[in-house]
Design an enzyme around this catalytic site. Structure first.
Site, short mmCIF file in Angstrom:
data_model
loop_
_atom_site.label_atom_id
_atom_site.label_comp_id
_atom_site.label_asym_id
_atom_site.label_seq_id
_atom_site.Cartn_x
_atom_site.Cartn_y
_atom_site.Cartn_z
N GLY B 206 -49.40 -5.49 124.71
CA GLY B 206 -48.99 -4.23 123.15
C GLY B 206 -50.80 -3.34 123.71
CB SER B 207 -52.45 -1.61 120.38
OG SER B 207 -52.38 -2.54 120.06
N GLY B 210 -54.37 -4.64 119.71
CA GLY B 210 -54.04 -5.86 119.50
C GLY B 210 -54.62 -7.63 120.42
N GLY B 211 -54.32 -6.67 121.37
CA GLY B 211 -54.35 -7.71 122.59
C GLY B 211 -56.25 -8.69 123.17
CD GLU B 230 -48.95 -4.16 130.27
OE1 GLU B 230 -49.43 -3.17 129.72
OE2 GLU B 230 -47.66 -4.33 130.92
CB CYS B 267 -47.25 0.09 130.38
SG CYS B 267 -46.63 -0.98 130.57
CD GLU B 358 -51.70 3.88 126.24
OE1 GLU B 358 -52.45 2.41 125.68
OE2 GLU B 358 -50.52 3.94 127.24
#
Lengths: 498, 498
Positions: B206-207, B210-211, B230, B267, B358
């Site tokens: 995810g983002s 979040g990660g 990731e 991604c 990103e």
């Protein structure tokens, strides 16, 4: 004598290390291995000066230091062999299937070095886990330049080793900056190194508080980096009933030897023994007391370590329910301490986290459990350990399947009827337990698999053979093991695959 | 419809997962593989209901979802094959040398499972990186029970998948608690799971925010655990001069396809293109604009992702020096967005970190560099990436050796003359770049090596053959590859070695 390295000097060293990295990573596995073997030769060349210097700085006896020197040389040579063999690269190739929809691209993967690595020398292994020790050897094998923060307790020994490395680097035409030695009496230079953006990984052997501080620093960086800290451990030994009943005296002798080996200054020192409270255990305790009290204590590594041991021992023995059962005579002179063993009940242990902590030095606590259930509860209550040991007969093992299962959860090396001290340098060794024994129990700091700590996988997609690393070329010019389309092989690719 | 799972329910699920773990880790590799293959069959059995449900929940077109279902089934089957093959166990044996002084003990090492694993479903891959996706498959292969936090954007799809897993678990006699599905609209249940002492590892796709949040939580635990997140990546594509001059139109077509594939919701979407500012680049830009503007946008996954794209796009285009050069017509309806490409100078890029971030969706920025030196500076200024791509002729490659060297430092997969979108499920795939592309670039989330994320080495010292795991017994009953005294072999141990 050894002036603290300034941050400006560290900046320059790291600039050089980054440049060296870009050169060194292009060197062949053989070139790296030759460099490491030359370091081993240069260490041997230091002769008695190295041993004498270390004896003066560490209180360690000559025979122990000679053994450690042999081990350090063996590490460098055996990791050099492993580096050159190339299995650690985990090279894999999946060939293209261009007729598939969508076309499957050619993919080739191998481990590549991480970049400059910082190594913190350990106090208890002035050779094998210090300047030219296992972490340095692994990082060089992986293709990484190394910056060692010399342990302030043995700067002269470390400098001799650093000079040997630099001499070997010149002899084998290594790039300037491949190795740097940093001095610092306090924490500042270490902290500065771990926070430095050019540093890509850290190796450390020492206390929990030291390792944890570096781990936290590294995780708080803008770009976190891995810290491989091998920290404290109490290395529990479970003495199971039949074994204890049938080999009481032998076990007491073995355990006394392991507890006091090197004055208890090994990370695999057995700080806890766990057994069911029965007559055999009483007899074991009597024997252990006799064995321990017959030993003449040696000096600990240095006054700081002795003071730390005395402080922690005092605290441990002051805990409610802890009973001192054996201690050497009062031989307290500078650097000498009292070798001690104590007992506590399972209940006491379960209720008091202080008793779970390492007392670095020659001390061990026997946990007397009421029954099998409490034995299991004690095992489950333990934190991560480098090792756990079972002293057991075949019948004991069969009778304690759940204990076996639980003990595996807390350790990185599971030993049957051997003492935990003595860490073999071998591929099948794992020296790194679940946290807090080490910060990352998935990696070992002893044995050639330790090389993998300082590498990461890189996948090359759709590259022409000409531009691929030798390790991944069609013809397999290095003759290494590779997994080609899911099969391990040393063969070059078939023409049909290319 | 899907009530948030309460913390009390999570506690119960984890208690069951721990029990299941102790059983499941004793199951054979074949049993694990059979379970995974049965999950694959059960997913196939879901038939069109799965596709229809996912279409309704995600806006993804039928063909894409059919492809993703095939990939999910392939992942389960191929990781099952890899699990059973056993190479991932890295089994190694060093036999005893009892005549040596001191005696060398028998040591045998293999990877063992970590324990219960929490997996966070991804929004952009409702099948392949969600409830029954790659992380779940890898954890089950490693011997770990799985607790999935269903992605709130596709709960019905996730529930169908969870039911398929539970059905397969019953059919193959898996222990109760081997798999649990957790629902939660907000962050609370995820945070609770990551902090839970029974959880031993986390998989996340995810983002970055979040990660990173999960990574920090996991590191702050009393016992830190690994988080394999990731996260975002801009996947730079370097368009080198000769290639750009000779294949201008083809490259524009390829890049337009890759930028807009799946509405940019991969991604590995190429969010940056870097080239030297010359006439070929001008021509490329004209071509790319035409290609992009000819595309009819589809809806993004859900309104939240579309809103997020619009916000980030607006911010990116508002940066000084960024010029919009191509955009689809205004087709803004709910969930639809404007596909966009823009340009900026190398100087602008180097001076503004916003342009390094990103923009998840169909947007890409072309960096126009003044000269080779600036091209290199732009490459060096980039953060860690999942992929980096070179569009280059043989001459380009030979002329840009330093660029090649630097670009390898920032990526996990290095591609020549292919687009970065399209992630092959294969052993030689590496999907995990240096931070911040992923929290631990040493591990992959695609391909069978992803199994190793959920395992750790365990060394057995001095155990009788009878009590060793089958993988390490003298006779090698499973016929797996093992490193015996530093040599890879499938042979049983020689009698002289035992």
């Amino acid at each position: 004598m050894y002036k603290d390295t300034s941050t400006a000097e560290i900046d320059i060293a790291l600039e050089k290390a980054v440049k060296a990295y870009h050169q060194y990573k292009t060197y062949t596995l053989k070139q790296r291995a030759d460099f490491m073997r030359t370091i081993a030769l240069e260490i041997a060349e230091l002769g008695e000066e190295l041993i004498d210097t270390a004896m003066a700085e560490t209180n360690l006896p000559q025979a122990r230091l000679q053994g450690e020197r042999a081990r350090t040389i063996f590490q460098l040579n055996s990791y050099a062999d492993a580096a050159e063999l190339g299995n650690w690269l985990e090279a894999s190739i999946d060939t293209a299937l261009l007729e598939r929809t969508p076309p499957k691209p050619d993919l080739r993967k191998m481990l590549i070095p991480l970049g400059p690595v910082v190594v913190f020398g350990a106090s208890n292994f002035p050779f094998a886990y210090s300047t030219a020790g296992g972490d340095t050897a692994c990082a060089l094998a992986a293709g990484c330049p190394v910056i060692v923060k010399a342990h302030p307790a043995h700067p002269k020994t470390s400098t001799l080793m650093a000079d040997a490395i630099l001499k070997a680097a010149r002899k084998t035409d290594m790039p300037d900056g491949i190795f740097t030695h940093v001095y610092g009496a306090g924490f500042e230079s270490g902290v500065y190194l771990v926070k430095h953006e050019s540093v890509k990984a850290v190796g450390f052997t020492g206390s929990f508080s030291g390792g944890k501080a570096l781990f936290d620093l590294a995780n708080q960086r803008k770009t976190p980096i891995p810290v491989f800290a091998e920290m404290g451990s109490v290395n529990p030994v479970f003495l199971l009933p039949e074994k204890l009943a049938t080999e009481t005296e032998t076990l007491a002798k073995q355990m006394a030897g392991s507890i006091t080996l090197g004055m208890g200054q090994f990370c695999t020192n057995p700080g806890l023994m766990v057994a069911i409270d029965d007559k055999s255990l009483d007899k074991f305790i009597v024997n252990l007391k006799r064995e321990i009290e017959a030993i003449t204590p040696a000096k600990m590594l240095h006054q700081g370590i002795a003071a730390n041991f005395n402080e922690k021992l005092e605290k441990a023995l002051a805990q409610k329910g802890v009973q001192l059962i054996g201690q050497t005579d009062d031989t307290q002179t500078e650097g000498k301490v009292l070798i001690s063993v104590a007992t506590a009940s399972g209940k006491t242990f379960l209720a008091n986290p202080v008793l779970h902590q390492e007392v670095f030095g020659p001390y061990s606590l026997i946990i007397q459990c009421e029954n099998e259930k409490e034995l299991l509860a004690v095992a489950k209550a333990m934190e991560g350990q480098l090792t756990a040991t079972l002293m057991a007969t075949t019948k004991d093992i069969k009778n304690h399947q759940q204990l076996l299962d639980e003990v595996q959860e807390i350790c990185g090396r599971f030993i049957l009827n051997n003492v935990p001290t003595g860490v073999e340098v071998a591929l099948a060794m794992h020296h790194g337990g679940p946290y807090p024994a080490s910060t990352d129990g998935r990696f070992t700091s002893v044995g050639a698999d330790g090389i993998k700590r300082f590498a990461r996988p890189m996948s090359y997609q759709n590259w022409d053979d000409e531009f691929l690393p030798n390790e991944l070329k069609n013809g397999n010019p290095l003759g290494i093991w590779r997994t080609v389309n899911n099969e391990l092989t040393k063969l070059p690719l078939d023409e049909k695959n290319v």
